[in-house]
Motif scaffolding. Structure first.
Motif, mmCIF file in Angstrom:
data_model
loop_
_atom_site.group_PDB
_atom_site.id
_atom_site.type_symbol
_atom_site.label_atom_id
_atom_site.label_comp_id
_atom_site.label_asym_id
_atom_site.label_seq_id
_atom_site.Cartn_x
_atom_site.Cartn_y
_atom_site.Cartn_z
ATOM 1 N N VAL A 71 -10.061 -2.624 -1.167
ATOM 2 C CA VAL A 71 -9.885 -1.170 -1.157
ATOM 3 C C VAL A 71 -8.409 -0.797 -1.058
ATOM 4 O O VAL A 71 -7.952 0.186 -1.675
ATOM 5 N N ARG A 72 -7.642 -1.567 -0.330
ATOM 6 C CA ARG A 72 -6.243 -1.244 -0.095
ATOM 7 C C ARG A 72 -5.417 -1.292 -1.385
ATOM 8 O O ARG A 72 -4.408 -0.588 -1.516
ATOM 9 N N ILE A 73 -5.827 -2.102 -2.353
ATOM 10 C CA ILE A 73 -5.073 -2.202 -3.610
ATOM 11 C C ILE A 73 -5.122 -0.875 -4.365
ATOM 12 O O ILE A 73 -4.087 -0.327 -4.780
ATOM 13 N N GLY A 74 -6.308 -0.342 -4.554
ATOM 14 C CA GLY A 74 -6.441 0.941 -5.229
ATOM 15 C C GLY A 74 -5.769 2.065 -4.472
ATOM 16 O O GLY A 74 -5.212 3.004 -5.084
ATOM 17 N N ASN A 75 -5.802 2.007 -3.150
ATOM 18 C CA ASN A 75 -5.160 3.053 -2.357
ATOM 19 C C ASN A 75 -3.653 3.108 -2.611
ATOM 20 O O ASN A 75 -3.054 4.196 -2.695
ATOM 21 N N THR A 80 -7.203 6.277 -10.911
ATOM 22 C CA THR A 80 -8.557 5.866 -10.506
ATOM 23 C C THR A 80 -8.435 4.639 -9.614
ATOM 24 O O THR A 80 -7.442 3.900 -9.676
ATOM 25 N N LYS A 81 -9.454 4.414 -8.801
ATOM 26 C CA LYS A 81 -9.459 3.227 -7.955
ATOM 27 C C LYS A 81 -10.898 2.794 -7.742
ATOM 28 O O LYS A 81 -11.834 3.590 -7.802
ATOM 29 N N SER A 82 -11.067 1.493 -7.498
ATOM 30 C CA SER A 82 -12.403 0.950 -7.257
ATOM 31 C C SER A 82 -12.283 -0.352 -6.483
ATOM 32 O O SER A 82 -11.216 -0.989 -6.468
#
Length: 445
Positions: A396-400, A417-419
């Motif tokens: 989760v931290r990567i997309g954030n 976008t993030k996932s």
């Protein structure tokens, strides 16, 4: 010579439904197959079944059956499908319920089980294709399914099944079984089994053999792909086949489309291993008889190996991803700056990744920096950051971090976008075929 017509109604789980309806209504078929299982599909279906014991079959099963059961019943078409995935019994019960809704209570629906060998491989001394013991996967192992052959499907047809739903079987078995049943082929007639396996291989991906995944404008033109017609195999008692499609439907059937499908997922054309036969496609010949009609013959076979491949589905890791776009003058430079910022941020924040990838879509994502650098600078670029992690929280931290580029990155970023998701991966092992026993179920037993 007796001939039967087999239509391919699906080549993967999410395939279009309308071409199958066209086949059921206008294809003058004897059989309609739906091939819907990819390598990871059963593992994902097993996860669904663990959450709900009445699930675990293909998510489009109900839509497909509601669309084709009536025309198939009216036209005397029998259906074979692997949409049972991890739960063929629940799938069969669902099909029976739909048949009752459609006032088709006479339909005889069979489920075939026996491919689930999870208990067997976890209690034995089996090695996967990396050379590691299967038991090392421990609680990460989600599924273990052996590829069944055509025999149990042919037996179900002999017992009067109108619809057969299975879990893991080989893709060609869905076609080979009707040929065995209709023509009375012996299970040691290796040449006919080899030719029948060729027919199944040609039809298994549905629209691929009738022009799908083939078109290349100006080189390989295909008309009306939005209305692509799915293929029909007109199969003779000797196993020879003419591949065609419903007249007026989109796409095309040519020697070229059939050749591409023949080579699809083939390691050794002279030794295509299946539970039924070791098929040899090395001397196959094709003839264009007329528009959208290709005659194919020449496959042979030799005795099967006596071993079955088992696909092992397991929870491998987690993937975190973030994307953001830059456009206009200087788009590439701004995207490169954004990439550098995220790379530094992931280090500063201590995000633990097993693998990390940066792509500038429109600049280097497909062919890499070396091949892409000679081309003109793109007017729009999308940064994609993808990382493999041990936990969902780290993913989760990567997309954030990518999302924070909105306010902490270069100008003009948009469309972020993030996932984050779990990764279900597959390995394989081999087991003796004598250890696997298929069972045919009629009714809700």
């Amino acid at each position: 010579m007796k001939t039967i017509r087999i239509g391919a109604g699906a080549g993967y789980s999410g395939d279009r439904i309308e071409p199958a309806v066209e086949l059921a209504e206008r294809g003058e078929l004897d059989y309609l197959i739906f091939e819907c299982l990819a390598e990871r599909t059963i593992a994902l279906a097993q996860q669904a079944k663990l959450k709900d014991p009445q699930q675990g079959y293909d998510p489009l099963l109900m839509d497909r059956m509601r669309a084709v059961l009536r025309p198939c019943s009216e036209n005397g078409v029998r259906i074979l499908t692997n949409m049972g995935a991890a739960n063929p019994l629940a799938a069969a019960a669902t099909i029976r319920a739909i048949a009752r809704e459609l006032d088709l209570p006479h339909l005889k629906v069979a489920a075939i089980t026996g491919d689930d060998v999870l208990e067997l491989v976890t209690s034995g001394d089996y090695l996967d294709d990396t050379g590691a013991p299967v038991t090392q996967l421990q609680e990460r192992l989600l599924s273990a399914n052996a590829y069944l052959g055509a025999q149990p499907l042919a037996d179900a047809l002999a017992q009067g099944a109108h619809v057969i739903v299975t879990g893991r079987v080989t893709d060609p078995a869905l076609v080979l079984a009707p040929l065995i049943h209709e023509f009375g082929w012996a299970m040691d007639d290796w040449h006919k089994l080899g030719q029948g396996t060729l027919v199944g291989h040609l039809l298994e991906c549905a629209g691929q053999v009738s022009g799908g995944y083939f078109a290349d404008p100006g080189y390989k033109d295909v008309s009306n792909l939005a209305r692509l017609g799915f293929p029909i195999g007109e199969v003779g008692q000797d196993g020879s086949v003419v591949i065609t499609k419903v007249e007026g439907s989109g796409g095309c059937v040519t020697v070229a489309t059939c050749t591409e499908q023949l080579l699809y997922e083939i390691h050794d054309p002279a030794a295509y291993l299946t539970p039924d036969v070791v098929a040899d496609f090395s001397n196959v010949s094709m003839t264009q008889l007329a528009p959208d009609r290709v005659a194919i013959s020449g496959a042979t076979g030799r005795p099967k190996s006596g071993m079955l491949k088992v696909t092992l589905g397991y929870l491998d890791s987690h993937i975190g991803e973030g994307q953001i776009s830059y456009a206009g003058p200087g788009a590439l430079a701004r995207a490169q700056l954004a990439q550098a910022i995220v790379a530094e941020r992931l280090q500063l924040c201590g995000v633990q990744t097993q693998e990390l990838r940066f792509d500038l879509i429109g600049a280097n994502a497909i062919h890499g920096a070396q091949l892409s650098r000679e081309h003109a600078e793109p007017y729009e670029v999308r940064l994609r950051v993808t990382g493999r992690t041990a936990s969902l929280q780290e993913a989760v931290r990567i997309g954030n971090e990518v999302e924070t580029l909105y306010t902490c990155g270069p100008s003009g970023g948009g469309g972020a976008t993030k996932s984050a998701r779990a990764v279900v991966a597959v390995r394989a092992t081999l087991i003796d075929a004598s250890q696997v026993h298929a069972t045919i179920h009629f009714g809700d037993d």
